[in-house]
Design a protein around this motif. Structure first.
Motif, PDB file in Angstrom:
ATOM      1  N   THR A   1      45.596  34.198  33.291  1.00  0.00           N
ATOM      2  CA  THR A   1      44.646  33.096  33.166  1.00  0.00           C
ATOM      3  C   THR A   1      45.347  31.755  33.351  1.00  0.00           C
ATOM      4  OG1 THR A   1      43.306  34.417  31.659  1.00  0.00           O
ATOM      5  CG2 THR A   1      42.891  32.051  31.677  1.00  0.00           C
TER       6      THR A   1
ATOM      7  N   TYR B   1      46.703  37.559  45.046  1.00  0.00           N
ATOM      8  CA  TYR B   1      47.571  36.978  44.015  1.00  0.00           C
ATOM      9  C   TYR B   1      48.957  37.611  44.069  1.00  0.00           C
ATOM     10  CZ  TYR B   1      49.575  36.440  39.336  1.00  0.00           C
ATOM     11  OH  TYR B   1      50.425  36.207  38.289  1.00  0.00           O
TER      12      TYR B   1
ATOM     13  N   ASN C   1      34.961  35.033  27.541  1.00  0.00           N
ATOM     14  CA  ASN C   1      34.545  35.656  28.800  1.00  0.00           C
ATOM     15  C   ASN C   1      34.763  37.158  28.875  1.00  0.00           C
ATOM     16  OD1 ASN C   1      33.701  33.459  30.887  1.00  0.00           O
ATOM     17  ND2 ASN C   1      35.410  32.577  29.776  1.00  0.00           N
TER      18      ASN C   1
ATOM     19  N   LEU D   1      38.218  36.234  36.658  1.00  0.00           N
ATOM     20  CA  LEU D   1      36.956  36.969  36.571  1.00  0.00           C
ATOM     21  C   LEU D   1      36.565  37.639  37.886  1.00  0.00           C
ATOM     22  CD1 LEU D   1      34.895  34.570  34.292  1.00  0.00           C
ATOM     23  CD2 LEU D   1      35.995  36.744  33.668  1.00  0.00           C
ATOM     24  N   LYS D   2      37.175  37.236  38.986  1.00  0.00           N
ATOM     25  CA  LYS D   2      36.919  37.892  40.273  1.00  0.00           C
ATOM     26  C   LYS D   2      37.628  39.246  40.370  1.00  0.00           C
ATOM     27  CE  LYS D   2      36.162  33.574  42.732  1.00  0.00           C
ATOM     28  NZ  LYS D   2      36.655  32.666  43.778  1.00  0.00           N
ATOM     29  N   PHE D   3      38.568  39.505  39.473  1.00  0.00           N
ATOM     30  CA  PHE D   3      39.312  40.768  39.455  1.00  0.00           C
ATOM     31  C   PHE D   3      38.497  41.820  38.706  1.00  0.00           C
ATOM     32  CE2 PHE D   3      42.445  37.885  40.812  1.00  0.00           C
ATOM     33  CZ  PHE D   3      43.575  38.551  41.236  1.00  0.00           C
ATOM     34  N   GLN D   4      37.288  42.079  39.184  1.00  0.00           N
ATOM     35  CA  GLN D   4      36.347  42.943  38.482  1.00  0.00           C
ATOM     36  C   GLN D   4      36.854  44.374  38.320  1.00  0.00           C
ATOM     37  OE1 GLN D   4      32.513  42.539  40.324  1.00  0.00           O
ATOM     38  NE2 GLN D   4      32.367  40.382  39.777  1.00  0.00           N
ATOM     39  N   LYS D   5      37.452  44.935  39.352  1.00  0.00           N
ATOM     40  CA  LYS D   5      37.954  46.312  39.251  1.00  0.00           C
ATOM     41  C   LYS D   5      39.091  46.385  38.242  1.00  0.00           C
ATOM     42  CE  LYS D   5      36.784  47.863  43.907  1.00  0.00           C
ATOM     43  NZ  LYS D   5      37.353  48.343  45.184  1.00  0.00           N
TER      44      LYS D   5
ATOM     45  N   SER E   1      46.261  42.773  45.479  1.00  0.00           N
ATOM     46  CA  SER E   1      45.496  41.526  45.497  1.00  0.00           C
ATOM     47  C   SER E   1      46.245  40.441  46.253  1.00  0.00           C
ATOM     48  CB  SER E   1      45.255  41.054  44.051  1.00  0.00           C
ATOM     49  OG  SER E   1      46.471  40.632  43.452  1.00  0.00           O
TER      50      SER E   1
ATOM     51  N   PRO F   1      38.076  31.314  36.238  1.00  0.00           N
ATOM     52  CA  PRO F   1      37.149  31.690  37.316  1.00  0.00           C
ATOM     53  C   PRO F   1      37.767  32.698  38.294  1.00  0.00           C
ATOM     54  CG  PRO F   1      37.023  29.340  36.933  1.00  0.00           C
ATOM     55  CD  PRO F   1      38.198  29.846  36.135  1.00  0.00           C
ATOM     56  N   THR F   2      39.024  32.519  38.633  1.00  0.00           N
ATOM     57  CA  THR F   2      39.668  33.451  39.558  1.00  0.00           C
ATOM     58  C   THR F   2      39.938  34.787  38.881  1.00  0.00           C
ATOM     59  OG1 THR F   2      40.647  31.610  40.765  1.00  0.00           O
ATOM     60  CG2 THR F   2      41.639  33.783  41.100  1.00  0.00           C
TER      61      THR F   2
END
Length: 81
Positions: free
Chosen positions: A26, A61, A7, A35-39, A59, A32-33
């Motif tokens: 991970t 998290y 990924n 990958l939401k941390f795009q920045k 975040s 999936p979560t």
């Protein structure tokens, strides 16, 4: 690790400390979560580990796991320092 390699095209060229942090994230939140941390991931890919660290701390998290996020962010910020 396979999920990270599949990924994140940049995963293999990251320093070992960053790989370990990404593995930890991970494991804790799932791919999936993560990958939401795009920045954050954009900063990691560019080698801007201090900026990535700040994004991790900013975040939901980080608010949920508190000390663990602070530890990982601190390690991330100090890569290459």
């Amino acid at each position: 690790i396979r999920e990270l390699m599949d990924n994140l095209a940049f995963y293999n060229r990251m320093p070992d400390d960053i790989k370990e942090i990404l593995i930890n994230l991970t494991f804790n939140m799932g791919m999936p979560t993560l990958l939401k941390f795009q920045k954050m991931l954009g900063h990691v890919e560019a080698g801007r580990f201090e900026e990535a660290s700040a994004e991790l701390l900013n975040s939901r998290y980080a608010k949920q796991v508190k000390g663990r996020a602070v530890e990982l962010a601190s390690r991330m910020a100090n890569v290459g320092a």
